[in-house]
Design a protein around this motif. Structure first.
Motif, PDB file in Angstrom:
ATOM      1  N   MET A  72       0.808  -1.223   0.000  1.00  0.00           N
ATOM      2  CA  MET A  72       0.000   0.000   0.000  1.00  0.00           C
ATOM      3  C   MET A  72       0.846   1.280   0.000  1.00  0.00           C
ATOM      4  N   PRO A 332     -11.561  -1.863   1.175  1.00  0.00           N
ATOM      5  CA  PRO A 332     -10.538  -1.229   0.332  1.00  0.00           C
ATOM      6  C   PRO A 332     -10.902  -1.260  -1.158  1.00  0.00           C
ATOM      7  N   LYS A 343      -4.720   7.608   2.060  1.00  0.00           N
ATOM      8  CA  LYS A 343      -4.818   6.566   3.083  1.00  0.00           C
ATOM      9  C   LYS A 343      -3.928   6.882   4.285  1.00  0.00           C
ATOM     10  N   HIS A 426       1.260  -1.111   7.213  1.00  0.00           N
ATOM     11  CA  HIS A 426       1.563  -1.072   5.776  1.00  0.00           C
ATOM     12  C   HIS A 426       3.019  -0.735   5.497  1.00  0.00           C
TER      13      HIS A 426
HETATM   14  C1  2HG Z   1      -7.283  -3.551   5.381  1.00  0.00           C
HETATM   15  O1  2HG Z   1      -7.248  -3.675   6.600  1.00  0.00           O
HETATM   16  C2  2HG Z   1      -6.046  -3.113   4.664  1.00  0.00           C
HETATM   17  O2  2HG Z   1      -8.294  -3.826   4.712  1.00  0.00           O
HETATM   18  C3  2HG Z   1      -6.248  -1.994   3.670  1.00  0.00           C
HETATM   19  O3  2HG Z   1      -5.009  -2.869   5.540  1.00  0.00           O
HETATM   20  C4  2HG Z   1      -6.541  -0.679   4.296  1.00  0.00           C
HETATM   21  O4  2HG Z   1      -7.345   0.203   2.226  1.00  0.00           O
HETATM   22  C5  2HG Z   1      -6.908   0.446   3.341  1.00  0.00           C
HETATM   23  O5  2HG Z   1      -6.779   1.598   3.737  1.00  0.00           O
END
Ligand code: 2HG
Ligand code: FAD
Ligand code: ZN
Length: 467
Positions: A72, A332, A343, A426
């Motif tokens: 990410m 997401p 984010k 991340h």
């Molecule tokens: C989640 O927990 C991921 O789904 C993605 O870490 C978080 O999209 C995101 O901000």
């Protein structure tokens, strides 16, 4: 011989990609960055990885390690120079060994997380790391980022699950540290240095990971709540009533759920339009389904009676449970459908999360009228995904260009004021690299730079990431 010819000789020309559509390797998952690689190299063995690193070091060409490319923070794609080699671990995907007596599995870095979960289950064990990208992310990437996900509350993050590593260092030497030992105090902890280093200190080629007993029953419930403060109260109640049976606790704000309802109408999102927050929680039980259900029902009754939740559904079977978790995991994807967004993957002491959100929401709404806030995440770990979406109808790209630095400063300053961290799970990558010096102490950064230059003096491993 030039570098490409040398790489062809090491891994075979068909595994050195220099033309055609390489966007799967050159573009990040969120399509925020489009780089250009000198070549994408796909070795099949640790020995080949070592030779590739030696060849690149001799040619002073830098390397970007890549697993599933689901990160990410723009850490696994090359820069725009056309001079970096992407080293894809995808062909190194074997589960090498399951040691049932030691409850460990040794697996190659390119193994897809879901395949590792399946292999563990086939052998009668649970491999608990779980995240929405599990169908394409790899164990090497999970360790490279120290990934979290939805089971951290009970089993810890990727670091906590790892007992040993095999690594190719920046000199192209192989460190075989695939120990299945739970105790080993023989000096500096190189394993923990590598985990979370985002490909900047070494290339992970294999790992020995912990396995756990499979629960006898796992139940999932979904509850609506009047506020985030009530979600923190429910967490406390669930921890008290379920103790280590509580294996997941995720919070979702109303706007986040509305995006799932909008973009994935085939998914029936329960209770979302009746309350500002919903929670999905999981109870794993080692006795029986009846025992699990009795404890779960008791918890929900207590929470309803105390006004902590306003309504709840408990999944009747595995299919219903999976459907509830799928809604959470779709957030997401639904946000990506809605458009580009800013984010923030932040960590705050659980007790201070409601106050953080209230304060920061107010500041953002004052600064950007109409801004839409997507709140969800791993509340049980104090890890919130606090994402900022442009006002309805506005252009996402233009919004990011105009607002991203200001929004980041506002949010991260608030994170700092609430005793938090600007990255929970991340990582830093290149996306947050320039923010890091504002939020991490100069002493810590100096020590990190010293480690980097000691282990990678030529700076060939994923330069420009983290530091
Ligand atoms: C989640 O927990 C991921 O789904 C993605 O870490 C978080 O999209 C995101 O901000
Ligand atoms: P990549 O994206 O390929 O690489 C990530 C980083 O690790 C890069 O810096 C790369 O250079 C380095 N790296 C990759 N392989 C190696 C290696 N073998 N040796 C050394 N360094 C390496 N993350 C979470 O923590 N929790 C979540 O809940 C979560 N949910 C997600 C949901 C979705 C829908 C998506 C798209 C992503 C999610 N992520 C989550 C982020 C991402 O999936 C994780 O960061 C994951 O660990 C990355 O694995 P990967 O194989 O795709 O790594
Ligand atoms: Zn997450």
């Amino acid at each position: 011989m030039d570098l490409i010819e040398t790489l062809n000789a090491i891994v075979g020309a068909q595994h050195v990609l220099t033309s055609g559509d390489l966007s799967a390797y050159e573009q990040d998952w969120r399509k925020r960055w489009h780089g250009k690689a000198l070549a994408v190299v796909r070795p099949a063995t640790t020995q080949q990885v070592a030779e590739v690193v030696k060849a690149c070091a001799a040619a002073k060409v830098s390397i970007v390690p890549q697993g599933g490319n689901t990160g990410m923070v723009v850490g696994s794609v090359p820069d725009a120079s056309g001079q970096q080699v992407v080293l894809s671990l995808q062909r190194m995907n074997a589960v090498r060994q399951i040691d049932a007596g030691n409850m460990t599995v040794t697996v190659e870095a390119g193994c897809i997380l879901q395949n590792l979960q399946d292999a563990a289950e086939k052998a009668g064990f649970l491999f608990p790391l779980s995240l929405a990208a599990e169908g394409s992310c790899t164990i090497g990437g999970n360790l490279g980022t120290n990934a979290g996900g939805t089971q951290v509350l009970r089993y810890g993050n990727a670091r906590d699950l790892c007992l040993g590593l095999e690594v190719v260092n920046a000199q192209g030497d192989i460190w075989s540290g695939l120990s299945g030992l739970r105790k080993d105090n023989t000096g500096y902890d190189l394993r923990n240095l590598m985990i979370g280093s985002e490909g900047t200190l070494g290339i992970i080629t294999a790992a020995t990971m912990k396995l756990y007993p499979l629960p006898v029953a796992s139940l999932t419930a979904w509850a609506s709540l009047p506020s985030l403060a009530h979600a923190v109260q429910l967490l406390g109640l669930a921890q008290k009533h379920l103790a280590s049976g509580l294996t997941g606790f995720e919070v979702m704000g109303q706007f986040a759920l509305s995006l799932v309802a909008k973009h994935f109408p085939q998914q029936r999102v329960p209770l979302w339009d009746s309350a500002p927050f919903c929670v999905v929680l999981e109870n794993s039980d080692f006795e029986s389904e009846a025992h699990a259900r009795e404890r779960f029902d008791h918890l929900m009754e207590q929470a309803l009676d105390a006004g902590v939740i306003t309504d709840a559904v408990v999944a009747e079977n595995l299919t219903q449970a999976k459907a509830l978790w799928h809604i959470r995991e779709c957030i997401p994807l639904a946000q990506a459908e809605e458009g580009l967004n800013i984010k923030h993957d932040i960590s705050i002491p659980v007790s201070r999360i409601p106050e953080f959100v209230e304060t920061t929401d107010a500041l953002l709404k004052r600064a950007i009228p109409g801004v839409r806030l997507v709140n969800f995440g791993h509340l049980g770990d104090g890890n919130l995904h606090y994402n900022v979406q442009c006002p309805a109808g506005a252009d996402g790209k233009a919004f990011l260009q105009a607002q991203e630095p200001g929004v980041n400063k506002l949010v991260f300053d608030s994170v700092l004021a609430h005793g938090g961290s600007i990255s929970a799970e991340h990582g830093i990558g290149s996306l947050k690299r320039d923010e890091l010096p504002h939020y991490k102490s100069a002493v810590a950064l100096d020590m990190m730079r010293a480690v980097k230059s000691a282990l990678d003096p030529l700076g060939i491993l994923n330069p420009g990431r983290v530091l």
